[in-house]
Design a protein around this motif. Structure first.
Motif, PDB file in Angstrom:
ATOM      1  N   LYS A   1      27.174   6.869 -32.347  1.00  0.00           N
ATOM      2  CA  LYS A   1      27.123   7.993 -33.762  1.00  0.00           C
ATOM      3  C   LYS A   1      29.218   7.796 -34.221  1.00  0.00           C
ATOM      4  CE  LYS A   1      24.760  11.922 -31.576  1.00  0.00           C
ATOM      5  NZ  LYS A   1      25.278  13.372 -31.250  1.00  0.00           N
ATOM      6  N   SER A   2      29.479   7.214 -33.358  1.00  0.00           N
ATOM      7  CA  SER A   2      31.165   6.538 -33.806  1.00  0.00           C
ATOM      8  C   SER A   2      31.120   5.464 -34.525  1.00  0.00           C
ATOM      9  CB  SER A   2      31.884   6.694 -32.153  1.00  0.00           C
ATOM     10  OG  SER A   2      31.394   8.165 -31.458  1.00  0.00           O
ATOM     11  N   TYR A   3      30.588   4.856 -33.820  1.00  0.00           N
ATOM     12  CA  TYR A   3      30.259   2.913 -34.180  1.00  0.00           C
ATOM     13  C   TYR A   3      29.767   2.816 -35.135  1.00  0.00           C
ATOM     14  CZ  TYR A   3      34.474   3.050 -31.106  1.00  0.00           C
ATOM     15  OH  TYR A   3      35.806   2.715 -30.958  1.00  0.00           O
ATOM     16  N   SER A   4      28.695   2.447 -34.820  1.00  0.00           N
ATOM     17  CA  SER A   4      26.939   2.082 -35.202  1.00  0.00           C
ATOM     18  C   SER A   4      25.819   2.247 -34.685  1.00  0.00           C
ATOM     19  CB  SER A   4      27.227   0.322 -35.993  1.00  0.00           C
ATOM     20  OG  SER A   4      25.855   0.170 -36.389  1.00  0.00           O
ATOM     21  N   ARG A   5      24.509   2.537 -35.400  1.00  0.00           N
ATOM     22  CA  ARG A   5      24.116   2.577 -34.303  1.00  0.00           C
ATOM     23  C   ARG A   5      22.804   1.248 -34.087  1.00  0.00           C
ATOM     24  NH1 ARG A   5      20.483   7.167 -34.548  1.00  0.00           N
ATOM     25  NH2 ARG A   5      18.821   6.039 -34.153  1.00  0.00           N
TER      26      ARG A   5
ATOM     27  N   HIS B   1      38.320   5.227 -30.440  1.00  0.00           N
ATOM     28  CA  HIS B   1      37.234   6.142 -30.626  1.00  0.00           C
ATOM     29  C   HIS B   1      36.593   6.104 -29.117  1.00  0.00           C
ATOM     30  CE1 HIS B   1      38.219   7.784 -34.056  1.00  0.00           C
ATOM     31  NE2 HIS B   1      38.121   6.755 -35.222  1.00  0.00           N
ATOM     32  N   ALA B   2      36.117   5.236 -28.770  1.00  0.00           N
ATOM     33  CA  ALA B   2      35.457   4.725 -27.620  1.00  0.00           C
ATOM     34  C   ALA B   2      36.270   5.296 -26.381  1.00  0.00           C
ATOM     35  CB  ALA B   2      35.190   3.032 -27.525  1.00  0.00           C
ATOM     36  N   LEU B   3      37.100   5.060 -26.361  1.00  0.00           N
ATOM     37  CA  LEU B   3      37.983   5.609 -24.594  1.00  0.00           C
ATOM     38  C   LEU B   3      38.376   6.881 -24.386  1.00  0.00           C
ATOM     39  CD1 LEU B   3      40.842   3.170 -24.585  1.00  0.00           C
ATOM     40  CD2 LEU B   3      38.824   2.982 -23.554  1.00  0.00           C
TER      41      LEU B   3
END
Length: 635
Positions: free
Chosen positions: A234-238, A253-255
């Motif tokens: 959801k934060s980056y790419s499917r 965002h990932a961390l």
């Protein structure tokens, strides 16, 4: 009764006594001692001075000092450690998920695991029993036809004695006096081709009649995806590869992801990106290895060529080599490592040196063929068409990788992670064991030691091998090795007495009197071995009947490597043909009570026809068998 008649009586008795259930090794020794005593008896001589006792001691000592047999206990130990280590459960689950969209997916996954596990262990009984426990009941619960479920396990389980490393190939090499590595290379493509034919049959039957293999419910094919991966999408790419790459480039965002007690760290992102890049790394590694071996590895050392040229210029009166071209120098360098292990490498040498395979040819009684051994084609550099095919294959694989990564979302990524964790360690070990043999880096015995050590490491890493299971593996290895070695002692004694009585010469004279063509002899010999596979196991056929045919191959100008590989494929039917179809009895021992032995027999019958079809392909296209050994070691 004349001596040749005694020899034929001896041959007939061995079949009758074995079918009565007596142990093969001691039956061979008993009949050999009895008939040998009669053949070597001299009037007035004390019975204890009969030369048959000396013959028995010599044959036993010969089996004990046979270097080829040393690899048998190590390969067997490798197989038993893997079996006792219970490393296959997770592998079956991950492969079944990977092929969940294929018709008869459970059967396809079973065949793939049987093939892969058979390569690693080489134990037919262990593979059939293990897959019977893991895969048979799930297939029956899914509504699969009993014939399909039983046939794929029994047929797939026998591939372990065909695809290297195989104990049967080592036994044949010792009996026939052939190079183990040449036979390994010869059996490689036919083994995988037979597995492919099995796969085509299973998928084709499921497409024609879908009722025999119903599709699995969606709940059983859904791949559980961790919550943090869904949030990362959801934060980056499917698509997982761009998502992981973007998360590493911009990890803010990932961390922040912390779901279900799992907090994403930078190290976790690096590790998962490594998982995602494994297909790319394997493809690139395979292509680079092929390029290195064909184009770079076999080329001469430039510095050494320059040194030789300068020495020739400084000493013009010295004896000039027969051929000082760089290509020939490279070929001689490639042959030098074979000095310490001629039986294993089989590489070409100079005409005045000992050839790469003296042992096998001398034992076959063909010393005059030594002068005909030529350099291996691999030493002549890449053929002109190699570069065209290489770049075409590289382009196709690149397109497949682009398509794979474009479609790789969370489910596909999770399946990839399961495959890497369950299949890749065993796959790397098996590839190393085979590669070091085929490329001449080690002998078969040394590679077997590497495989056994690697099997222990894998089992300890999986924490599935305790002291009790280790003792069981060692005990079973000692039991199997003792059986094989006593078989060799009995076979050697039996064959020697049979030859002394004149039975071998009588059979050769009888066969040659028919004036058969090589094709007719090939068909007759393979048909006899096929029929013998019904009442007998492969061990009896290899050590008793194969030596009868071997001396006749030279007369009909038949390559013993090609003939032996046909025998290996032929003996697949020995495990599938009633009444002594050992695969059926192995499976029956772990199958539900409602599954009858006749149903298992019915499931195995089509695979016997597929074995015959594979042999037809091998005869019509001998390059499938002989190309790899001839390319690597010459012919």
């Amino acid at each position: 009764m004349s001596d040749p008649a005694l020899g034929l009586t001896m041959l007939g008795l061995i079949v009758i006594v074995i079918m009565m259930g007596f142990p093969t090794a001691f039956t061979l020794m008993g009949l050999g001692m009895f008939f040998g005593f009669v053949a070597l008896y001299e009037p007035g001589q004390a019975w204890i001075h009969n030369r048959v006792f000396d013959l028995m001691v010599q044959r036993t000592y010969g089996a004990m000092t046979n270097d080829v047999l040393i690899s048998i206990p190590l390969f067997v130990l490798m197989g038993y450690v893997m079996e006792r280590g219970a490393l296959v459960d997770k592998m079956f689950y991950s492969i079944q998920l990977a092929f969940r969209r294929v018709p008869a997916s459970l059967a396809v996954a079973t065949l793939i695991v049987c093939t892969f596990w058979g390569i690693a262990s080489g134990l037919v009984g262990a593979v059939v029993v293990l897959m019977g426990v893991i895969a048979f009941n799930p297939m029956l619960k899914a509504g699969y036809d009993v014939r399909l479920a039983s046939g794929v396990i029994t047929a797939g389980g026998t591939l372990g004695i065909l695809i290297p490393p195989s104990v049967m190939i080592i036994v044949y090499a010792a009996v026939a006096g052939q190079s183990v590595v040449k036979l390994y290379a010869a059996a490689m493509f036919p083994g995988f081709f037979l597995s492919l034919l099995y796969l085509v049959y299973i998928v084709g039957w499921a497409l024609i009649n879908p009722k025999i293999a119903p599709k699995l419910p969606e709940s059983e094919t859904r791949v559980p995806v961790p919550a943090w991966i869904a949030q990362l999408q959801k934060s980056y790419s499917r698509r997982m590869l761009p998502a992981l790459a973007a998360a590493l480039a911009s990890p803010a965002h990932a961390l922040k992801i912390d779901i279900d007690g799992v907090r994403v760290t930078y190290g976790m992102l690096v590790k998962n990106l490594g998982y995602a890049l494994v297909p790319l790394a394997l493809t690139a590694g395979t292509l680079c290895t092929a390029w290195w071996y064909v184009v770079i590895h076999q080329q001469p050392d430039t510095e050494q060529v320059v040194t030789v040229s300068r020495s020739q210029a400084l000493a013009p009166k010295a004896a000039k080599p027969a051929d000082d071209t760089p290509q020939e120098l490279g070929a001689s360098q490639a042959a030098e490592p074979a000095e310490d292990k001629p039986q294993e490498l089989g590489a070409a040498r100079d005409a005045d040196e000992t050839p790469a395979e003296p042992e096998g040819l001398q034992q076959m009684g063909n010393p005059e063929l030594l002068k005909d051994i030529k350099a291996a084609p691999s030493e002549a550099g890449p053929p002109p068409e190699f570069f065209t095919y290489f770049w075409i294959i590289a382009a196709v694989m690149a397109l497949m990788l682009v398509r794979y990564y474009w479609r790789m979302e969370a489910e596909q990524f999770e399946v990839l992670r399961l495959l890497i964790s369950s299949v890749m360690p065993l796959g790397i070990l098996t590839a190393i064991v085979l590669a070091v043999i085929l490329f001449g880096i080690t002998t078969a015995t040394e590679s077997a030691a590497v495989g056994a050590a690697g099997a222990f490491l894998l089992a300890f890493h999986a924490r599935s091998l305790d002291w009790k299971r280790t003792k069981e593996a060692v005990f079973l290895t000692a039991k199997t090795t003792a059986m094989v070695c006593w078989l060799f002692v009995g076979s050697a004694l039996f064959s020697a007495v049979f030859a002394i009585l004149g039975g071998q010469a009588l059979l050769e004279k009888w066969v040659l009197s028919f004036e058969m063509t090589p094709i007719q002899f090939m068909l007759l010999s393979q048909a006899i071995i096929f029929v013998l596979g019904w009442p007998l196991e492969w061990t009896e056929i290899i050590v008793i009947f194969v030596p009868i045919f071997l001396p006749m191959l030279k007369h009909f100008n038949i390559d013993p490597v090609l003939w032996g590989t046909l025998v290996f494929v032929n003996l697949q039917a020995a495990f599938l043909s009633p009444p002594v179809a050992m695969s059926a009895f192995y499976l029956k021992g772990v199958s539900p009570s409602h599954v009858t032995l006749n149903q298992i027999f019915a499931g195995m019958m089509p695979y016997m026809l597929i074995v015959i079809l594979c042999m037809v392909f091998m005869y019509l296209w001998p390059g499938m068998t002989l190309w790899l050994p001839n390319y690597l070691y010459g012919g």
